[in-house]
Structures are given as structure tokens and as C-alpha cells.
Design a protein around this motif. Structure first.
Motif, PDB file in Angstrom:
ATOM      1  N   ASP A 146       0.835  -1.207   0.000  1.00 54.27           N
ATOM      2  CA  ASP A 146       0.000   0.000   0.000  1.00 54.27           C
ATOM      3  C   ASP A 146       0.868   1.256   0.000  1.00 54.27           C
ATOM      4  O   ASP A 146       0.614   2.207  -0.741  1.00 54.27           O
ATOM      5  CB  ASP A 146      -0.930   0.027   1.224  1.00 54.27           C
ATOM      6  CG  ASP A 146      -2.063  -0.985   1.127  1.00 54.27           C
ATOM      7  OD1 ASP A 146      -2.355  -1.479   0.016  1.00 54.27           O
ATOM      8  OD2 ASP A 146      -2.671  -1.279   2.182  1.00 54.27           O
ATOM      9  N   GLY A 189       2.457   1.640  -3.281  1.00 55.32           N
ATOM     10  CA  GLY A 189       1.445   2.085  -4.238  1.00 55.32           C
ATOM     11  C   GLY A 189       1.236   3.586  -4.170  1.00 55.32           C
ATOM     12  O   GLY A 189       1.141   4.262  -5.198  1.00 55.32           O
ATOM     13  N   ASP A 190       1.191   4.122  -2.953  1.00 55.57           N
ATOM     14  CA  ASP A 190       1.046   5.573  -2.787  1.00 55.57           C
ATOM     15  C   ASP A 190       2.270   6.310  -3.327  1.00 55.57           C
ATOM     16  O   ASP A 190       2.151   7.373  -3.934  1.00 55.57           O
ATOM     17  CB  ASP A 190       0.854   5.937  -1.312  1.00 55.57           C
ATOM     18  CG  ASP A 190      -0.533   5.582  -0.797  1.00 55.57           C
ATOM     19  OD1 ASP A 190      -1.425   5.277  -1.617  1.00 55.57           O
ATOM     20  OD2 ASP A 190      -0.717   5.603   0.427  1.00 55.57           O
ATOM     21  N   THR A 211       4.549   5.200  -5.653  1.00 53.79           N
ATOM     22  CA  THR A 211       4.969   4.944  -7.036  1.00 53.79           C
ATOM     23  C   THR A 211       3.818   4.815  -8.027  1.00 53.79           C
ATOM     24  O   THR A 211       4.061   4.702  -9.218  1.00 53.79           O
ATOM     25  CB  THR A 211       5.804   3.648  -7.111  1.00 53.79           C
ATOM     26  OG1 THR A 211       4.951   2.520  -6.843  1.00 53.79           O
ATOM     27  CG2 THR A 211       6.964   3.681  -6.134  1.00 53.79           C
ATOM     28  N   GLY A 212       2.592   4.755  -7.531  1.00 54.42           N
ATOM     29  CA  GLY A 212       1.450   4.611  -8.424  1.00 54.42           C
ATOM     30  C   GLY A 212       1.049   3.177  -8.702  1.00 54.42           C
ATOM     31  O   GLY A 212       0.080   2.931  -9.413  1.00 54.42           O
ATOM     32  N   ALA A 213       1.783   2.202  -8.134  1.00 56.13           N
ATOM     33  CA  ALA A 213       1.430   0.795  -8.311  1.00 56.13           C
ATOM     34  C   ALA A 213       1.900  -0.005  -7.099  1.00 56.13           C
ATOM     35  O   ALA A 213       2.917   0.305  -6.505  1.00 56.13           O
ATOM     36  CB  ALA A 213       2.042   0.230  -9.581  1.00 56.13           C
ATOM     37  N   ARG A 214       1.122  -1.038  -6.774  1.00 59.89           N
ATOM     38  CA  ARG A 214       1.455  -1.908  -5.646  1.00 59.89           C
ATOM     39  C   ARG A 214       2.264  -3.118  -6.081  1.00 59.89           C
ATOM     40  O   ARG A 214       2.759  -3.880  -5.270  1.00 59.89           O
ATOM     41  CB  ARG A 214       0.180  -2.427  -4.973  1.00 59.89           C
ATOM     42  CG  ARG A 214      -0.673  -1.374  -4.348  1.00 59.89           C
ATOM     43  CD  ARG A 214      -1.964  -1.978  -3.770  1.00 59.89           C
ATOM     44  NE  ARG A 214      -1.696  -2.589  -2.474  1.00 59.89           N
ATOM     45  CZ  ARG A 214      -1.688  -3.900  -2.235  1.00 59.89           C
ATOM     46  NH1 ARG A 214      -1.925  -4.763  -3.207  1.00 59.89           N
ATOM     47  NH2 ARG A 214      -1.448  -4.349  -1.023  1.00 59.89           N
ATOM     48  N   ARG A 261       9.371  -3.131  -7.022  1.00 57.40           N
ATOM     49  CA  ARG A 261       9.428  -1.666  -6.969  1.00 57.40           C
ATOM     50  C   ARG A 261      10.893  -1.379  -6.698  1.00 57.40           C
ATOM     51  O   ARG A 261      11.414  -1.760  -5.652  1.00 57.40           O
ATOM     52  CB  ARG A 261       8.566  -1.089  -5.838  1.00 57.40           C
ATOM     53  CG  ARG A 261       7.090  -1.443  -5.901  1.00 57.40           C
ATOM     54  CD  ARG A 261       6.271  -0.568  -6.854  1.00 57.40           C
ATOM     55  NE  ARG A 261       6.271  -1.112  -8.206  1.00 57.40           N
ATOM     56  CZ  ARG A 261       5.864  -0.453  -9.281  1.00 57.40           C
ATOM     57  NH1 ARG A 261       5.441   0.774  -9.187  1.00 57.40           N
ATOM     58  NH2 ARG A 261       5.886  -1.015 -10.463  1.00 57.40           N
TER      59      ARG A 261
END
Length: 110
Positions: free
Chosen positions: A67, A70-71, A73-76, A80
Motif C-alpha cells: 500500500d 502504491g502511494d 509509485t502509483g502501483a502496488r 518496486r
């Protein structure tokens, strides 16, 4: 009614992610069974570059880490990948950076 879309973030998880990125030149948030994660790691190995892999699948905070990522980088999804504190993408992105010579240049900065 479904679950609330408002997510409460655990500050300890956010701090863990941020500190890991800040304290390591290369960080890969990964799952051991993920072929794209292996692809990303292989690019750094071909450059003989050290990296910190955080294998999240067996951690109790796996979902929370995803989560936070995701916040940020725009993806979960994993991997990453961060170099010098900057998000550079996932497995395919890292492979393209390696092939173009950009990954080696990033590693030679700072």
C-alpha cells in the motif's frame, strides 16, 4: 456497503519503507517467486552492483508495504526498484535501463 476506501497508514510501515530507501543505494521490494523481481535483480548482478532486496511475501506487513509503495509509485506490484532514493520502475523498466546503459550511469552517480 463495501469496505471504506480510506486507508489508515501505519507510520511504522511508512518509516520502514522510507528508511530502507534512504539508507541503501539500491532497494528492490520483491517477492522471491516473482519472475519480474528476478529480472530486476539480474540486471544489477550483471553490473556487479550491490542491492538490498526486501522479500515481502512472508512478512506480516506485506499488504501494508505494498500500500505504501502504491502511494509512492502509483502501483502496488513488485518489483518496486529504487536507485539513489529515486523510483526507477519495475522489472521490465530496469531491464530497459540496463540495456540502454542508463542503469550503469545511475549507479555511477553520487
Amino acid at each position: 456497503m463495501g469496505a471504506s476506501s480510506t486507508k489508515s497508514r501505519d507510520p511504522e510501515i511508512e518509516n520502514f519503507v522510507q528508511e530502507t530507501i534512504e539508507k541503501n543505494r539500491v532497494v528492490i521490494f520483491s517477492k522471491t517467486f516473482c519472475p519480474y523481481c528476478t529480472m530486476a535483480k539480474n540486471q544489477f548482478e550483471m553490473l556487479n552492483a550491490e542491492y538490498k532486496a526486501i522479500e515481502i511475501e512472508n512478512r506480516q506487513d506485506c499488504d501494508q508495504i505494498q500500500d505504501v509503495l502504491g502511494d509512492m509509485t502509483g502501483a502496488r506490484s513488485v518489483p518496486r526498484v529504487f536507485v539513489n532514493g529515486n523510483f526507477i520502475g519495475g522489472g521490465t523498466d530496469v531491464k530497459k535501463l540496463y540495456q540502454s546503459g542508463q542503469l550503469a550511469k545511475m549507479l555511477n552517480q553520487s
